[in-house]
Motif scaffolding. Sequence first.
Motif, PDB file in Angstrom:
ATOM      1  N   THR A  49      34.896  38.988  13.740  1.00 12.21           N
ATOM      2  CA  THR A  49      35.451  40.410  14.618  1.00 12.21           C
ATOM      3  C   THR A  49      34.634  40.874  15.541  1.00 12.21           C
ATOM      4  O   THR A  49      35.479  41.919  15.835  1.00 12.21           O
ATOM      5  CB  THR A  49      35.926  41.762  13.392  1.00 12.21           C
ATOM      6  N   GLU A  50      33.784  40.255  15.747  1.00 11.41           N
ATOM      7  CA  GLU A  50      32.970  40.845  16.921  1.00 11.41           C
ATOM      8  C   GLU A  50      34.230  40.414  18.384  1.00 11.41           C
ATOM      9  O   GLU A  50      34.802  39.869  18.641  1.00 11.41           O
ATOM     10  CB  GLU A  50      32.076  40.175  17.326  1.00 11.41           C
ATOM     11  N   PRO A  51      33.953  42.280  18.618  1.00 11.72           N
ATOM     12  CA  PRO A  51      35.029  41.977  20.422  1.00 11.72           C
ATOM     13  C   PRO A  51      34.345  41.269  21.441  1.00 11.72           C
ATOM     14  O   PRO A  51      33.332  41.066  21.536  1.00 11.72           O
ATOM     15  CB  PRO A  51      34.690  43.689  20.676  1.00 11.72           C
ATOM     16  N   THR A  52      35.529  40.449  21.521  1.00  6.23           N
ATOM     17  CA  THR A  52      35.399  39.714  23.199  1.00  6.23           C
ATOM     18  C   THR A  52      35.794  40.799  24.339  1.00  6.23           C
ATOM     19  O   THR A  52      36.781  41.263  24.363  1.00  6.23           O
ATOM     20  CB  THR A  52      36.398  38.028  22.933  1.00  6.23           C
ATOM     21  N   VAL A  53      35.330  40.334  25.355  1.00  5.07           N
ATOM     22  CA  VAL A  53      35.896  41.078  26.910  1.00  5.07           C
ATOM     23  C   VAL A  53      37.139  40.410  27.266  1.00  5.07           C
ATOM     24  O   VAL A  53      37.340  39.180  27.226  1.00  5.07           O
ATOM     25  CB  VAL A  53      34.280  40.608  27.624  1.00  5.07           C
ATOM     26  N   GLU A  54      37.178  41.168  28.019  1.00 11.28           N
ATOM     27  CA  GLU A  54      38.682  40.710  28.857  1.00 11.28           C
ATOM     28  C   GLU A  54      38.124  39.599  30.071  1.00 11.28           C
ATOM     29  O   GLU A  54      37.244  39.605  30.248  1.00 11.28           O
ATOM     30  CB  GLU A  54      39.899  41.825  29.066  1.00 11.28           C
ATOM     31  N   PRO A  55      39.164  37.636  29.839  1.00  8.78           N
ATOM     32  CA  PRO A  55      38.794  37.448  30.765  1.00  8.78           C
ATOM     33  C   PRO A  55      39.357  38.290  32.508  1.00  8.78           C
ATOM     34  O   PRO A  55      40.050  39.059  33.029  1.00  8.78           O
ATOM     35  CB  PRO A  55      39.852  36.285  30.696  1.00  8.78           C
ATOM     36  N   ALA A  56      38.354  37.465  33.095  1.00  8.69           N
ATOM     37  CA  ALA A  56      38.242  37.728  34.774  1.00  8.69           C
ATOM     38  C   ALA A  56      39.516  37.259  35.791  1.00  8.69           C
ATOM     39  O   ALA A  56      40.031  36.586  35.162  1.00  8.69           O
ATOM     40  CB  ALA A  56      37.009  37.112  35.415  1.00  8.69           C
ATOM     41  N   LYS A  57      40.195  38.214  35.793  1.00  2.33           N
ATOM     42  CA  LYS A  57      41.551  37.888  36.533  1.00  2.33           C
ATOM     43  C   LYS A  57      41.230  36.638  38.307  1.00  2.33           C
ATOM     44  O   LYS A  57      42.077  35.548  37.436  1.00  2.33           O
ATOM     45  CB  LYS A  57      42.425  38.758  37.092  1.00  2.33           C
ATOM     46  N   PHE A  58      40.560  36.828  39.202  1.00  2.00           N
ATOM     47  CA  PHE A  58      40.752  35.757  39.300  1.00  2.00           C
ATOM     48  C   PHE A  58      39.182  35.386  39.524  1.00  2.00           C
ATOM     49  O   PHE A  58      38.062  35.884  39.651  1.00  2.00           O
ATOM     50  CB  PHE A  58      40.797  37.253  41.063  1.00  2.00           C
ATOM     51  N   ALA A  59      39.547  33.841  39.512  1.00  7.25           N
ATOM     52  CA  ALA A  59      37.992  32.968  39.331  1.00  7.25           C
ATOM     53  C   ALA A  59      37.342  32.373  41.328  1.00  7.25           C
ATOM     54  O   ALA A  59      36.567  32.170  42.005  1.00  7.25           O
ATOM     55  CB  ALA A  59      38.263  31.866  38.940  1.00  7.25           C
ATOM     56  N   GLU A  60      38.132  32.707  41.528  1.00  3.08           N
ATOM     57  CA  GLU A  60      37.557  32.614  43.605  1.00  3.08           C
ATOM     58  C   GLU A  60      37.863  34.154  44.385  1.00  3.08           C
ATOM     59  O   GLU A  60      39.425  34.540  44.518  1.00  3.08           O
ATOM     60  CB  GLU A  60      38.301  31.678  44.080  1.00  3.08           C
ATOM     61  N   LEU A  61      37.522  33.987  45.702  1.00  3.18           N
ATOM     62  CA  LEU A  61      37.778  34.697  46.499  1.00  3.18           C
ATOM     63  C   LEU A  61      38.531  34.195  47.596  1.00  3.18           C
ATOM     64  O   LEU A  61      38.143  32.924  48.296  1.00  3.18           O
ATOM     65  CB  LEU A  61      36.425  35.390  47.032  1.00  3.18           C
ATOM     66  N   PRO A  62      39.382  34.676  48.274  1.00  5.98           N
ATOM     67  CA  PRO A  62      39.603  33.918  50.382  1.00  5.98           C
ATOM     68  C   PRO A  62      39.123  33.527  50.974  1.00  5.98           C
ATOM     69  O   PRO A  62      37.251  34.542  50.631  1.00  5.98           O
ATOM     70  CB  PRO A  62      40.653  34.895  50.531  1.00  5.98           C
ATOM     71  N   ASP A  63      38.466  32.796  51.779  1.00  4.55           N
ATOM     72  CA  ASP A  63      38.183  33.116  52.651  1.00  4.55           C
ATOM     73  C   ASP A  63      38.519  34.258  53.895  1.00  4.55           C
ATOM     74  O   ASP A  63      39.350  34.324  54.310  1.00  4.55           O
ATOM     75  CB  ASP A  63      38.078  31.799  54.127  1.00  4.55           C
ATOM     76  N   ALA A  64      37.122  35.156  53.906  1.00  8.52           N
ATOM     77  CA  ALA A  64      37.173  36.565  54.448  1.00  8.52           C
ATOM     78  C   ALA A  64      37.501  36.379  55.949  1.00  8.52           C
ATOM     79  O   ALA A  64      37.995  37.301  56.763  1.00  8.52           O
ATOM     80  CB  ALA A  64      35.873  36.920  54.396  1.00  8.52           C
ATOM     81  N   CYS A  65      37.098  35.153  56.691  1.00  7.40           N
ATOM     82  CA  CYS A  65      37.378  34.709  58.262  1.00  7.40           C
ATOM     83  C   CYS A  65      39.071  33.673  58.059  1.00  7.40           C
ATOM     84  O   CYS A  65      39.242  34.571  59.182  1.00  7.40           O
ATOM     85  CB  CYS A  65      35.841  33.993  58.757  1.00  7.40           C
ATOM     86  N   SER A  66      38.841  33.514  57.879  1.00  6.54           N
ATOM     87  CA  SER A  66      40.077  32.105  57.913  1.00  6.54           C
ATOM     88  C   SER A  66      41.920  33.141  56.659  1.00  6.54           C
ATOM     89  O   SER A  66      42.170  32.775  57.523  1.00  6.54           O
ATOM     90  CB  SER A  66      39.594  30.698  57.566  1.00  6.54           C
ATOM     91  N   SER A  67      40.978  33.665  55.675  1.00  8.55           N
ATOM     92  CA  SER A  67      42.384  34.386  55.368  1.00  8.55           C
ATOM     93  C   SER A  67      42.384  35.390  54.329  1.00  8.55           C
ATOM     94  O   SER A  67      44.077  35.614  54.314  1.00  8.55           O
ATOM     95  CB  SER A  67      42.096  33.572  53.430  1.00  8.55           C
ATOM     96  N   SER A  68      41.279  36.400  55.010  1.00 13.19           N
ATOM     97  CA  SER A  68      41.502  38.191  54.588  1.00 13.19           C
ATOM     98  C   SER A  68      42.728  38.738  55.660  1.00 13.19           C
ATOM     99  O   SER A  68      43.702  38.836  55.487  1.00 13.19           O
ATOM    100  CB  SER A  68      40.776  38.593  54.518  1.00 13.19           C
ATOM    101  N   LEU A  69      42.769  38.106  56.755  1.00 13.09           N
ATOM    102  CA  LEU A  69      44.054  38.701  58.400  1.00 13.09           C
ATOM    103  C   LEU A  69      44.929  37.958  59.026  1.00 13.09           C
ATOM    104  O   LEU A  69      44.229  36.392  59.304  1.00 13.09           O
ATOM    105  CB  LEU A  69      43.249  39.810  58.796  1.00 13.09           C
ATOM    106  N   GLY A  70      46.287  37.763  59.143  1.00 12.77           N
ATOM    107  CA  GLY A  70      46.834  37.312  59.879  1.00 12.77           C
ATOM    108  C   GLY A  70      46.308  37.094  62.053  1.00 12.77           C
ATOM    109  O   GLY A  70      45.826  38.586  61.390  1.00 12.77           O
TER     110      GLY A  70
END
Length: 263
Positions: A49-70
Amino acid sequence: MHRSAPRLSRILACAAVPVMLVVAGCSSDSGDAKDSGSGASASASAKKTEPTVEPAKFAELPDACSSSLGKKTIEDLVPKTKNKGGSPGTSSDTTSRGRCSWNGLDDNGVKGSQYRWLDVGYTRFDSDQSLGSGADRAKDEYTKQVAKAQATEGAEKTSAKPATGLGEQATAVTYGLTKSKEDFEYATVVARTGNVVVSVTYNGAGFAGAKTPSAADILKGAQKAAKEAVAAVGASGDDTEKSSASPSAEASASSSAKTDDKS
């Protein structure tokens, strides 16, 4: 004959004592075994019955320089950008932190110059049984970053308002700042999507007699960049969705595809 009867009763009573002790000892052992089994069962139940934490939704990040903005957004917000590819921030763990900035000076000769600076930052948190879920940890970081923007040293006319359409929660902080005798307008938008915090800071100033950009224009630019930066997080992958397909489901899909090919 009459005298032997009492002696016989005493002998029988003494003989019964060891038997009673043996029986009592067996009863005690039986009780201990039951208690031991009950304790083990309770321990096992507690673990289940020990509570477990909710899994993280995102496991990676976009590249801030090449993928964040058009590219078009960068050109619009930072005219005459020195480095169109952006200047990346340093990070020892790019799956947890990422940052990139752009700056440029649009020189209009005798009409003065317009300076712009844009920065995009990402911070991602994993779920941890002892520290909490990634989303809860991101909420704490979100609050800290909003407070930090509001507490900028030397800031004037600071204002913080909720921003809509940016993840689960977002705040836009605006303020004025004087640097090197020039008046700058700043806007920082902090947003949280799942277990990721996105921070966008945009500022500008007029040099050599040029007018200082309006606070409204700077805020509008920061919000535009923030929307793209937040959307880029979702585009980089969602672990929950990826892991929802079981091996049997994948096998079924593969079998269905083969059937379609044959038909």
